[in-house]
Design an enzyme around this catalytic site. Structure first.
Site, PDB file in Angstrom:
ATOM      1  N   HIS A   1      -1.760  -6.381   7.941  1.00 14.35           N
ATOM      2  CA  HIS A   1      -1.225  -6.598   9.289  1.00 14.35           C
ATOM      3  C   HIS A   1      -1.861  -5.639  10.293  1.00 14.35           C
ATOM      4  O   HIS A   1      -2.284  -6.042  11.386  1.00 14.35           O
ATOM      5  CB  HIS A   1       0.295  -6.403   9.228  1.00 14.35           C
TER       6      HIS A   1
ATOM      7  N   GLU B   1       6.813  -3.090  15.822  1.00 17.79           N
ATOM      8  CA  GLU B   1       7.035  -4.516  15.564  1.00 17.79           C
ATOM      9  C   GLU B   1       7.856  -4.702  14.292  1.00 17.79           C
ATOM     10  O   GLU B   1       8.821  -5.458  14.259  1.00 17.79           O
ATOM     11  CB  GLU B   1       5.691  -5.245  15.421  1.00 17.79           C
TER      12      GLU B   1
ATOM     13  N   GLU C   1      -2.464   1.070  17.041  1.00 16.27           N
ATOM     14  CA  GLU C   1      -1.915  -0.172  16.512  1.00 16.27           C
ATOM     15  C   GLU C   1      -1.089   0.039  15.242  1.00 16.27           C
ATOM     16  O   GLU C   1      -0.137  -0.698  14.987  1.00 16.27           O
ATOM     17  CB  GLU C   1      -3.051  -1.169  16.226  1.00 16.27           C
TER      18      GLU C   1
ATOM     19  N   GLU D   1      -5.351  -6.645  10.925  1.00 16.48           N
ATOM     20  CA  GLU D   1      -5.402  -7.799  11.832  1.00 16.48           C
ATOM     21  C   GLU D   1      -5.402  -7.329  13.282  1.00 16.48           C
ATOM     22  O   GLU D   1      -6.122  -7.862  14.131  1.00 16.48           O
ATOM     23  CB  GLU D   1      -4.209  -8.719  11.560  1.00 16.48           C
ATOM     24  N   HIS D   2      -4.600  -6.314  13.583  1.00 20.40           N
ATOM     25  CA  HIS D   2      -4.532  -5.770  14.944  1.00 20.40           C
ATOM     26  C   HIS D   2      -5.796  -4.985  15.300  1.00 20.40           C
ATOM     27  O   HIS D   2      -6.353  -5.155  16.391  1.00 20.40           O
ATOM     28  CB  HIS D   2      -3.318  -4.851  15.081  1.00 20.40           C
TER      29      HIS D   2
END
Length: 1013
Positions: A84, A194, A160, A87-88
């Site tokens: 994840h 998040e 991130e 991905e950022h």
């Protein structure tokens, strides 16, 4: 002549004769096989890259909305969320595009109608969709370079992923004397916050913990906040090197653009790599062959729901290999027959019986993995009833097996499939990608997954042998090889999570102290790192973006071909809008009946009315019988509340009830009859009505805190807007926190309460729903050959409706004003907020500059300040053109004080900003992505039907948007934001944990179970 040319062109796109033959090479790829799928009007081509072994699936179809996606197998090695976070960070800059955050900076430089990235349990995808050929080429270049050649800077990992830093570094950077709260050291990071937000959602927590235990081999790809802070920068880089490689990739393209052009571009990027051993391991769930297993964990409580009914529990079976697409389809059909609808055996036996209030998030058949998993679970369960779930489910399965499956119900689901295949969506390519991707990575042949006719034929062949579905129940479900998973509510859960984070933070800071040689030195290190990140983030405003490709405003046509809409009346009174278009044998109907002076109490109950008429049944037909008819005769029916501002005066609004449906042309009369039956004949006097309505209320109330969190900024926005316009007030009543309070209050009434007042009001809504057809208008979209039959069916429907009208007394003059600052205390680890202001009507010349301003503020200021620097998952500005509203929002925000300051100062920032021609160009491109996005055929003409926005109004606003100047942007920023805020015209709302910043200036609006404010 012209139509024949179009047909020949369409044929050429899917005609295999224009493509290489199997075994031939094209731009570094070898064509492995092909398949024409006539029911989907497409041709699939499967290729392999010769040098690296990357797979490529191209779907050729006569569809201008082209799709690209590069996808990597990313089995997570642990729960740190490395897939994840990667991905950022891949989207934060690459070798060819070495700027900060090229992904977000491309958003206003592209006409794409979809652009995103997804981390799934075992793969990561980077898709986009666009109708513009140059745009496709631009985005493919950015996506390929971002994924294969990212910079992966340590500062991007810190931004991130995670880091430790002072809560409000801006105060320190300003050189002022920072207070202790500003200097307080906290965990930061976009993904970290998040996932803190995700883990606040009890439904998500239940699902992810269930996955952890039934798939112990697959770690949490999104990341567990308790583990994210174990991830190192070196581990991130290593994971990229091992997984983001062409040998580990599957590429997907779709649409009408030439395959050869795609392959040439892709080969140029992939050929820089040598083939490696790919990590294509397919994980399997736990082996249950040795007998049942049970797991019980704790989770958060929902403060708005009865504490005695907060257990979540499920029972699961591991089934067969999903590469057997016929069996997998048949198991999904069994799942639907067992659980879909109020008449289904599992609903009757589990929810109607009172064992639980709603399905658990994992309920149903999951065919996305190597082996299928079938689960039945409930939320809203009492502790004493938890052990009853498995035995009750097993008893229901045995009874269903003995009785057998009804062929007419099977036909209903097959009919739904037929309609869905005929329905022309605007995002067919994206839907196809999402359906194929997970299967492709778990060994399912994508050609098999595409061939619906083959799958149905295979099912029918097995079914014809007799006892097929019953045999699958015997094979997989009538045994005790089960996995039972339960989550118990713990009042201490949230506090325990906070204590764990505090202890983990302390331990991490201690590590820094030891390395730095003392506490003050450690604080200096962490603060200097945070300030250095601020400096780097600030470069976003000044760096040269000329390396990024772009489309141009000159590529946007100034004149849009107007839709051909026909208007008229039926029975001399009912307004009808007709859109004649190729619909593949389907007819779409949408109707609105408007009410004058509707009382507030009735408005708030229209959502419950809409649910009730799909639950209670009529005097002549049970809901199960009605559901069967809906499946057999329609593609779905829907009912709901309607409100719309007037395009020429946003302060005025009309409200009412809306209903819609679609059906094969031959079934339109039956569709109208079903609409009439459901609205007019639902039996609110049934002895079971109160019990069934109570169950609807309890299902809506169950997990409502999670539902709010899933779209917290939306709830905040509706609450902020509610005192600004009539339409916004209406909408908040039926879809905002006011409705949440009403539903939880009604759901908490004692079982002995007959709900007489509620049922009486629902019957009154039923009386007015189709009365006074002079206030009704209807839109029909269909093929030319079905117009006459449809109009005849419509006349028959209208003649069957009751005559006369119901009028309500003039209400007292309502004071729409609310508090300037309102806070809703809710148990979230992050915040959701909005600031809203009134502006102008759709037809005002200022409307277009406001729309451009919202884009400029989002992309040039708020994303940078709220997300990059503030650590929120999202934040921006919006302009609601029809509703006359402008506002700001933040989502999963750890730093609300900073965000509020940024929102309030954004207008002045826009006034002072020296906007460039490039800024304006990008904002217009960004806005036109939405204006010119492809629409499904049933959505064509709906802006005129729903809002009264004519084609002439749309064309005039189009020209105004294209002509917006920098001076206009500054003028509207001053007039509608700066000046309005000085007059206290704005409304600010935040949701989350009540902390020190919520002082006496705020009005506290408690969300308690009794619904009191």
């Amino acid at each position: 002549m012209f139509r024949g040319t179009v047909r020949r062109a369409a044929k050429a796109i899917t005609d295999l004769s224009q493509y290489p033959k199997v075994g031939e090479k094209l731009h570094g790829f070898t064509l492995l096989r092909t398949k024409h799928v006539p029911e989907l009007e497409l041709t699939a081509l499967h290729l392999r890259h010769d040098k690296t072994g990357a797979e490529h699936l191209h779907i050729a179809r006569d569809d201008s909305n082209n799709v690209f996606s590069i996808n990597f197998k990313t089995n997570p090695p642990d729960d740190t969320g490395v897939p994840h976070i990667l991905e950022h960070t891949t989207l934060c800059g690459s070798e060819k595009y070495p700027i900060r955050d090229p992904f977000f900076k491309m958003l206003p430089r592209t006409l794409s109608n979809f652009m995103n990235a997804f981390t799934s349990s075992d793969h990561t995808s980077y898709p986009f969709a666009t109708t513009n050929a140059q745009d496709f080429k631009n985005l493919m270049s950015v996506y390929l370079d971002a994924t294969l050649n990212p910079l992966l800077k340590e500062s991007d990992f810190a931004q991130e992923g995670w880091r430790i830093g002072p809560e409000n570094p801006q105060a320190i950077a300003a050189g002022e004397e920072a207070n202790p709260e500003d200097r307080k050291l906290v965990f930061k990071g976009v993904v970290y916050n998040e996932m803190k937000g995700q883990m606040s959602d009890a439904g998500y927590l239940f699902y992810i913990r269930f996955q952890d235990h039934i798939f112990p081999d697959i770690n949490n790809s999104g990341g567990d906040p308790q583990k994210i802070t174990d991830l190192t920068y070196e581990q991130l880089k290593r994971f990229h090197a091992e997984h983001y490689h062409p040998s580990n990739a599957k590429v997907f393209t779709y649409g009408d653009m030439p395959l050869a052009d795609h392959l040439k571009e892709i080969d140029a990027q992939l050929s820089a790599f040598e083939r490696i051993e790919a990590d294509m391991k397919i994980h399997r769930p736990i082996d249950l062959s040795s007998g049942p297993r049970e797991v019980r964990l704790q989770g958060p409580i929902d403060p708005l729901v009865d504490l005695n009914k907060q257990f979540k529990t499920s029972v699961s079976w591991v089934l067969g290999d999903t590469s057997n697409v016929v069996e997998s389809f048949s198991l999904s059909l069994i799942s639907a027959l067992l659980t879909d609808g109020y008449g289904s055996p599992m609903y009757k036996g589990l929810i109607e019986s009172g064992l639980g209030t709603d399905w658990s998030p994992n309920t149903g058949y999951d065919g996305s993995n190597k082996l299928g998993i079938f689960s039945i679970g409930l939320t809203g369960v009492q502790e004493a009833d938890v052990p009853k779930l498995k035995s009750t489910v097993q008893n229901i399965l045995r009874r269903v097996r003995e009785k057998g499956f009804d062929r007419s119900k099977i036909d209903g689901y097959l009919h739904q499939l037929e309609v869905s295949l005929k329905h022309k969506t605007a995002d067919f390519g994206m839907s196809l990608l999402q359906r194929l991707n997970s299967k492709w990575f778990t060994g399912v042949d994508p050609f098999d997954a595409l061939a619906w006719n083959d799958t149905i034929a295979g099912f029918e062949a097995e079914y014809a042998k007799g006892g097929y579905l019953e045999g699958l129940v015997d094979k997989y479900l009538l045994n005790d090889n089960t996995f039972t998973f339960t989550m118990a509510p713990s009042p201490e859960y949230v506090q325990e999570i906070a204590r764990e984070e505090e202890a983990r933070l302390k331990a991490k800071i201690t590590e820094v102290v030891e390395e730095a040689g003392g506490e003050e030195q450690a604080r200096e290190v962490l603060e200097s790192q945070e300030l250095a990140l601020l400096v780097e983030q600030s470069k976003s405003h000044t760096e040269d973006l000329s390396c990024l490709p772009t489309v141009h405003v000159k590529d946007i046509p100034r004149v849009k071909e107007p839709l051909e809409l026909e208007s008229g009346t039926v029975n001399s009174t009912v307004q009808v809008q007709l859109r004649v278009a190729p619909t593949n044998g389907l007819t779409y109907v949408r109707a609105i009946n408007t009410f004058a002076r509707l009382p507030d109490r009735l408005r708030s109950l229209i959502p419950l009315f809409s649910d009730s008429i799909m639950r209670l049944g009529t005097k002549d037909l049970t809901m199960e019988q009605l559901e069967d008819l809906i499946k057999l005769k329609t593609g779905g029916l829907s009912f709901g509340y309607h409100s719309a501002s007037q395009p020429t005066d946003f302060t005025q609004a009309k409200e009412g009830i809306a209903f819609s449906g679609m059906a094969l042309d031959r079934n339109v009369p039956e569709m109208f009859d079903l609409l009439r039956k459901l609205i007019l004949e639902t039996n609110f006097d049934s002895p079971l009505a109160a019990q069934q309505i109570r169950q609807l209320l309890q299902a809506s109330a169950d997990g409502v805190v999670n539902d709010i969190a899933a779209s917290g900024h939306g709830y905040a926005r509706r609450a902020a807007e509610a005192s600004l316009t009539r339409d916004a007030f209406f909408r908040e009543q039926v879809s905002g926190l006011s409705l949440v309070k009403l539903i939880t209050s009604l759901a908490s009434r004692p079982e002995s309460d007959p709900l007489s007042d509620v049922i009486s009001d629902l019957k009154l809504i039923q009386k007015i729903a189709l009365s006074g057809i002079v206030t009704m208008r209807i839109a029909i979209t269909c093929d030319s050959q079905s117009v006459a039959d449809n109009m005849a069916a419509l006349k028959k429907f209208l003649n069957s409706l009751p005559q006369g009208t119901t009028t309500f007394p003039e209400p007292k003059k309502r004071d729409y004003s609310r508090n300037i600052k309102t806070f809703y205390p809710l148990p979230y680890q992050v915040y959701y907020g909005a600031l809203a202001l009134p502006t102008v009507s759709y037809t005002s010349p200022d409307n277009a500059p406001l729309q451009i301003l919202s884009s400029l503020l989002t992309h040039k200021h708020l994303h940078h300040e709220i997300r990059e620097k503030g650590g929120a998952y999202g934040g921006g500005a919006y302009s609601r053109a029809v509703d006359g509203l402008f506002g700001f929002y933040s989502y999963r925000d750890p730093n609300p004080v900073n965000t509020i300051r940024i929102m309030r100062n954004a207008g002045q920032w826009a006034v002072n900003k020296k906007w460039t021609d490039r800024d304006l160009e990008e904002a217009k491109i960004s806005v036109f992505k939405g204006v010119d996005a492809p629409r499904a055929v049933n959505e064509e003409g709906m802006s005129q039907f729903v809002y009264g926005i004519t084609e002439e109004m749309k064309q005039k606003r189009r020209e105004q948007l294209l002509d917006v100047t920098k001076d206009q942007v500054r003028e509207v920023a001053q007039k509608y934001i700066v000046d309005q805020l000085e007059k206290d015209a704005g409304r600010l709302v935040f949701l989350g944990e009540k902390r020190e910043f919520v002082d006496k200036e705020w009005t506290i609006n408690e969300m308690d179970i009794n619904g009191s404010a």
